[in-house]
Write an enzyme that holds these catalytic residues in place. Structure first.
Site, PDB file in Angstrom:
ATOM      1  N   HIS A  24      -5.422  10.738  -2.970  1.00 31.74           N
ATOM      2  CA  HIS A  24      -5.439   9.484  -3.719  1.00 31.74           C
ATOM      3  C   HIS A  24      -5.145   9.750  -5.198  1.00 31.74           C
ATOM      4  O   HIS A  24      -4.299   9.097  -5.818  1.00 31.74           O
ATOM      5  CB  HIS A  24      -6.801   8.815  -3.550  1.00 31.74           C
ATOM      6  CG  HIS A  24      -7.017   7.620  -4.410  1.00 31.74           C
ATOM      7  ND1 HIS A  24      -6.355   6.437  -4.201  1.00 31.74           N
ATOM      8  CD2 HIS A  24      -7.813   7.435  -5.487  1.00 31.74           C
ATOM      9  CE1 HIS A  24      -6.752   5.560  -5.121  1.00 31.74           C
ATOM     10  NE2 HIS A  24      -7.631   6.140  -5.903  1.00 31.74           N
ATOM     11  N   ASP A  54       7.585 -10.945  13.555  1.00 35.03           N
ATOM     12  CA  ASP A  54       6.444 -11.798  13.245  1.00 35.03           C
ATOM     13  C   ASP A  54       5.233 -10.877  13.077  1.00 35.03           C
ATOM     14  O   ASP A  54       4.621 -10.441  14.054  1.00 35.03           O
ATOM     15  CB  ASP A  54       6.207 -12.789  14.382  1.00 35.03           C
ATOM     16  CG  ASP A  54       5.135 -13.808  14.013  1.00 35.03           C
ATOM     17  OD1 ASP A  54       4.392 -13.578  13.033  1.00 35.03           O
ATOM     18  OD2 ASP A  54       5.035 -14.833  14.710  1.00 35.03           O
ATOM     19  N   LYS A  65      -1.671 -13.024  19.017  1.00 35.46           N
ATOM     20  CA  LYS A  65      -2.244 -12.863  17.674  1.00 35.46           C
ATOM     21  C   LYS A  65      -3.764 -12.945  17.634  1.00 35.46           C
ATOM     22  O   LYS A  65      -4.343 -13.290  16.618  1.00 35.46           O
ATOM     23  CB  LYS A  65      -1.611 -13.893  16.706  1.00 35.46           C
ATOM     24  CG  LYS A  65      -0.105 -13.724  16.601  1.00 35.46           C
ATOM     25  CD  LYS A  65       0.584 -14.899  15.957  1.00 35.46           C
ATOM     26  CE  LYS A  65       2.089 -14.698  16.015  1.00 35.46           C
ATOM     27  NZ  LYS A  65       2.835 -15.883  15.594  1.00 35.46           N
ATOM     28  N   GLU A  74       0.858  -1.195   0.000  1.00 37.29           N
ATOM     29  CA  GLU A  74       0.000   0.000   0.000  1.00 37.29           C
ATOM     30  C   GLU A  74       0.886   1.234   0.000  1.00 37.29           C
ATOM     31  O   GLU A  74       1.162   1.837   1.028  1.00 37.29           O
ATOM     32  CB  GLU A  74      -0.901  -0.027   1.237  1.00 37.29           C
ATOM     33  CG  GLU A  74      -1.573  -1.357   1.522  1.00 37.29           C
ATOM     34  CD  GLU A  74      -2.418  -1.863   0.364  1.00 37.29           C
ATOM     35  OE1 GLU A  74      -3.050  -1.033  -0.308  1.00 37.29           O
ATOM     36  OE2 GLU A  74      -2.419  -3.088   0.110  1.00 37.29           O
TER      37      GLU A  74
END
Lengths: 353, 353, 353, 353
Positions: free
Chosen positions: D339, D244, D168, D37
C-alpha cells in the site's frame, strides 16, 4: 461399552383425528406424536379439529419424490473432470443397469453433477420403494462409484459422500433439486371458524406469517426456510413411526404461506424434504409396526404407496401444528396463557417456536 | 383424541468410555445414545476408544453460553422504530430488573436489535441456570414485551417470537451472536493411533474434511455448517438425556477442522448451538434421571454447572462420531464393509452421513 | 503492461429531482447514475416523480453506521483462543488508544469475535468520518493485529483479513452486526397516485413483493435478501460518485416491504450495507467532485455528515428504482412494452431484475 | 430531469499479458480493467506475470453455459400447479418452438420448476449466442409465459420475473443449476516461482485459503462462496468490456481451491456465474468496441465463440488477482507495505478484500 440395549421411553399420544384429501389418499386418522414437549399434542390437536370442520380437510399434494446420495471423485484437472461428467451423461442407461443389480426397489432416476477445481461431485437420484432409502442409495452409490472409477480414466476416489446429497444438514440443494417426498398441504378455513376456533383473523395470520416466518427468518440468515416450527411436528411423528429423526434437519426447511381471502384463511405448508419410509431401519419395533398399521401404512399396496401415504400424513400433521402456533402468536399473551392452562394439566410443558 | 400417553421405546445403549478434559470438567464416562440407527453406537465407540488412548483425551472448551428469544414490535415508521431501539439501549438496567421478577435463574445478559421497514426485532439474551431455557426465556420475553409496549410510545405488538431467535431453524444468527452452549472439542491423535485404529492417515482425513465438509457443503448451499453428521450424535444424546431433540436443527450447524501435523491428526469439532439442560421438560422421566445421574449431571453444584458438564459431554460425543465416520470415508468401500459386518450382528442398520 | 491510464466512459445522466426527508437531511435533488443500462434512468425517474408528489417525500432514516475489518489469529488451541478473546474484551480501551494513533478520523467502536477450533476471528468495528473507510480500517486493523500478537501469548498471525469482515461477498454477518450505513427509506403513496402514475394497485404491489421478493428469493436460496434489483441502482450511483462499486455485492442484500393500507401503498426499502464516502479513493476525479458538490456532499460540515447525506440519497435512489420495477411487474407485458418504447428512444436498452 | 447524457470517466489500464490455454482458446493477451481502485492493476499484473512463467499458463475450462429467466404463475391450488408443471414437462418441444420465434440466437435448453403453496416458479434456461442474454431471455420468457397462460387452465399471471432466475442477487440456485458461463481456471506454479515471485510458500497459501476463504466465509454466513475478492476483478473487467456490471453480485460467488503439491502450488478459481457477452447493451461504445477487438472477441466466429473467449479471459483475470492477494495476505504487514509503495506512485489507492 456393554452391548446391552435399553430403551428411551419417549411419551407418545395419538392426536386427532385429522382429515386429508389430495392426490395420494383420502384419510381420516389420528396421528401418533412422541415427544418430551407435551404442549405439542393439544397444539396439533387444535389444527386437526379444524381440518375436520372443512369438507375437503387438508388437501395434500405430493409433487415429487426421490432419494439422493452424492459421491465425490477427484480428477487430474478440471478438463478431465469435465470430460468425465460428459461421459457420465452419455452413460445414464449403463448406470441404471448397475443400479438395478443393487436391489429390487432401487431405481436410478438421474443425476446432477458440479465441478469445482478438479473435484467432481455427482449427486445420484433414486426411487426407493417404501424405504426412506438411506441404505439402498448408499449401496447403489457405492456400486456406481466403483464402476465409474474403473470405466472412466483420470479420476480417483474422493468420498462415498460429498455432502452434496445433502443428509441431515440444512442446505439449499435439497429443496431445489429434490430429496425425499415434497408435499404441499393446503387448508381453506372459513372466516367464522378462524374467529371461533382460532380466536383471530385471516388478516392477522397472513400479516404475522410475512413478518415472522418470511421477514424474520430472512433477517436471521435462514436458508430456504420460512416457518415457525415444522421441526417440532416432524420430530414427534418421526419418532413415533420409526423414522431416522435426524432428518428433521432438512425437514425443518419448509415454507408457510397464508392469505387473507376476504376473511377466509388460505393456509399452506410446503414440506419439500420429507424423508420417510414404512420399511427399513427402526421399523421392526413393535410399537412402530402398530403405529404404521393404525395409520394404514402397512397394507398391501404397490411399492412406494405406503410411504407416500405416510408422507402426506406427516405433512398434514405439520400443517396442524403450524397453524395452531401462528394463530396463538397473533394474540398478545396467548402463548403464556395456554402455557399456564397446560401446566395445570401436565407436569412438564414447553413453549415452542 | 384420547389423552392416554403411551411411549415410543427408542433403543438406547451406553457407549464408551470417553475421556474429556478442558475448562469445564475432567471426566471419564460412558454416554447414552438413543436411536433407531444402531451403527451409531460402534461408530461413536471407536472415537471414544481413541480418546482413551490420548492422555488429555478430548479437550472441551466451553467458550460461550446464553439462551435467546426474539420479540417483534411494529412501529408507526422506521424513525419511531429507531427511537424505540435507542430507548431500549438506554434502559438495559430496567429490563434486567423486570427479567429478575420472572424467575430465580433467568438473567438478561443483553439484547440485539434490527430494524427493517417499520419492524423492530429485539433478540433478548439470557442465562438460564441448569435449564436449556426455552420456557424461562419465553416467560421473560413476554414480560419484557408487555413492559416495552407500555413504556415506549408509537409501537405495537408484532409477535412474541419473531423467528430472529432462532429456534429449531437453521440460520446464521445463532452461530454469530450465540445461542445455547458453544463448545469446541479438540483431539490430537498420534500418527500410529491414526494408522492402527482408524486405518487411515492424518493427511487423508484433513483432505477429506476440506473437500467434503467444507467445499461440498458450501457447494450444496449450506449455511454456517461444515461437518458430516453432527445431527446423528446430537439426536441420540438429546433423546437419552431428555432434551428437546428438535434443537438438533441448529445443533447440526457446526464446523469440523482437521489438520495433518507431521503425521499426527489434529481434529476439532466446534458445536456452537448446544441447547441442553439438566432440569426442565423431559427431565422427570425415570430413565432420563438415571442417565443424567450416571453422567454426573445431577450433583449438587452451582447453578449452570451441571448443564455445562452435560454440554461438554454432548460435544465430545459429537467428536467421537464425526471422527469415526470421516476416517471410514477416506477408505473406498469401508462404509459398505462395516455395514455388512454390522448386519451380521444387528437386525437393523443404517449407513449415515 | 503499459502504465498509461485511459478511461472507460460510462454513460451518465442526472435523474429526478427526488424529495428526501428524515433524520439526516431534507433534500430535493437530482441524482447522477452512470450505467450501460439506459432504462435505469426513466425507471428511477418515475419513482423520483412520485416522491415529489408526496409532501414528506421519501423518509430516509439512518439507523446505524460503522465500517469493519476482521483479522484472523491462530492459537495453540481453543482454550488459548478463548483466553485471548477474554483478554481482548478487557482491553477495549487500550485498543481504542492504538486505533487513535492510526488517523484523525478513525475510531474503534468495538469488536466481535468468534472461535472455531483453534482459530480466533476478530471483527473490528470503526467509525471513519466521511470516508467509506476501507483503507483506514485496514491500517487500523494492521496496527491492532501487530499489537495483539505482541501483547497476548500463544497466538500467531493468521490473516490481516479473515473474510469475516465481510468485504464484497454476500454473507449474513454484515446485515446482522452492521457494516456501512444502514438506511431505511419509506414512502407512503396515496391510492390515486398509485393508480394514475404506476397504473397498478397497492394490493398488487404488496402481493408481488411477498411472492417474488420474499418467497422467490428464499426458494432460490438467497441470503438476507428480498428485493428486485437494488444492485442496479447502487452500481449507477456508486460509479457516478466515485465509490468502490464492488461493494454493490453486499449492497444488493436489502429488503423491500410493501403494504396495502386501505388502498394507499406503504413502500419501504431497507439497505443495511451502504459503503459510501465523500473523501478517499475515486474522489479526486473532476466529474466525481462535481457530482458530489451538486449533491451537496462537499459542504463544510462535521466529519461524517457529508457521507451520511450521500448515504440517504443513495438509499432513496434505490427506492425509486425498486418501486418502479415492481409496479411494472404487476402488469402482464408491461416490461416488454416499456422496453419497446425505450428502444425507439435509445440505441441500447436492458430489461432488468 | 435533463436527457443530456454525460460520462463517468472510470480510470482504465491494460494489465498483463497473461497466458491462457484450455478448452476454449490458447491466448496471450493483456486485459483492460476500469476501476477507481488502482492497486488492482499491479495486483492482477503480478498474477499475470506468473501465468507467463508457466508453459501452459492458466488452464481455463468452460464447463457450462446458459442464461436464465424465471416466471411466476399462480394456480388455483397446489394440485393445479402440479398438473401445470407436468403439462409443461410434456410440452418442451412446443415451448422450444415458441422460443425460436423470439430471435435468431435464443434457444430454450430446458427448464426447472418448483411449487410452493399454489405458486409455480418456472426457471427457463437458454443459450443466447454472443449476448449475455438479459433481454433475449426476457423477451422469450414473456412469449413463453403468454403462451402458457393461454394453454394451461387454472393458472394466472404472477410475475415476469420471480427472483428464482436469479439476477443480481446472491443465491444458491445459480451455481447449482447454472447461469452464465461456468469457468474453472487452474494454474500449477513450481515451488521456486512461488518463493521468488510471491515471496511465500504453497503450504502457506493452501492453509490461508482454508482458514480465510472457506472457514471464514462459512462463519460469516456466506452462500456458495469461498474467495477473497473475485468481485474486484470482475467489476474492472465488466466495466472495461461493456458488461452489465451489476452481475458481479452473482459473479462474486465462486470458489478458490489451493493445494500444496510437494512445494508446488496448485491454484484454481471456479467462477460459475460469468454473465458476459460481446454483443448487446453497452457494446456500441467506442472504447468498448476497441477493447473487445483488442481481446480478439470481435472476430468472425461461430455464434457464442466470441463470448466464450471473453468468459475465459475474465476468469483468468480473476485468478491473477486472487492469487496475488492471497499470497500477500500470508505475509504479516505485506498488504500495508505494498500500500505504501503504491501510494508513492499513485494518487489514490485502496487496500482490498
Amino acid at each position: 461399552m456393554s452391548d446391552a440395549t435399553a430403551v428411551a421411553s419417549v411419551p407418545m399420544q395419538w392426536v386427532g383425528p385429522l382429515r386429508i384429501t389430495g392426490n395420494i389418499a383420502a384419510i381420516e386418522t389420528e396421528v401418533p406424536l412422541a415427544t418430551y414437549e407435551s404442549p405439542l399434542w393439544p397444539s396439533v390437536g387444535r389444527g386437526a379439529r379444524i381440518s375436520m370442520m372443512v369438507e375437503q380437510g387438508i388437501v395434500a399434494t405430493l409433487v415429487d419424490e426421490r432419494m439422493t446420495r452424492s459421491v465425490l471423485v477427484r480428477a487430474q484437472d478440471a478438463q478431465t473432470a469435465h470430460l468425465a461428467a460428459l461421459e457420465l451423461d452419455a452413460r445414464l442407461d449403463e448406470l441404471r443397469g448397475i443400479t438395478r443389480t443393487c436391489g429390487k426397489f432401487v431405481e436410478l432416476i438421474g443425476f446432477h453433477h458440479e465441478i469445482t477445481a478438479n473435484l467432481l461431485f455427482i449427486r445420484f437420484e433414486f426411487t426407493t420403494g417404501d424405504a426412506s432409502g438411506h441404505n439402498m442409495t448408499t449401496l447403489a452409490a457405492d456400486a456406481l462409484l466403483t464402476h465409474i472409477l474403473k470405466a472412466i480414466p483420470g479420476i480417483s476416489y474422493g468420498s462415498i459422500s460429498g455432502n452434496y446429497c445433502t443428509d441431515k444438514k440444512a442446505t439449499a440443494i435439497n429443496g431445489i433439486l429434490g430429496r425425499g417426498k415434497n408435499v404441499v398441504t393446503e387448508l381453506l378455513i372459513p372466516r367464522d371458524i378462524v374467529h371461533r376456533t382460532l380466536h383471530t383473523s385471516a388478516g392477522a395470520i397472513a400479516d404475522l406469517n410475512v413478518r415472522k416466518n418470511l421477514i424474520g427468518t430472512v433477517l436471521a440468515g435462514g436458508i430456504r426456510s420460512a416457518n415457525a416450527h415444522y421441526a417440532n411436528m416432524l420430530l414427534g411423528f418421526y419418532l413415533a413411526t420409526g423414522q431416522d429423526a435426524a432428518n428433521i434437519v432438512e425437514g425443518s426447511q419448509g415454507m408457510t404461506v397464508a392469505e387473507d381471502r376476504d376473511g377466509d384463511l388460505y393456509f399452506a405448508c410446503t414440506v419439500p424434504n420429507l424423508i420417510v419410509g414404512t420399511v427399513g431401519n427402526g421399523k421392526g419395533l413393535d410399537f412402530v409396526e402398530e403405529n404404521l398399521t393404525r395409520l394404514g401404512c402397512r397394507s398391501p399396496r404397490e411399492p412406494g404407496e405406503n410411504a407416500r401415504r405416510l408422507a402426506v400424513i406427516a405433512a398434514a400433521t405439520v400443517l396442524c401444528g403450524e397453524l395452531s402456533l401462528l394463530a396463538a402468536q397473533t394474540i398478545p399473551g396467548e402463548l403464556m396463557r395456554s402455557h399456564v392452562r397446560l401446566e395445570r394439566r401436565h407436569e412438564t410443558t414447553k413453549i415452542g417456536g
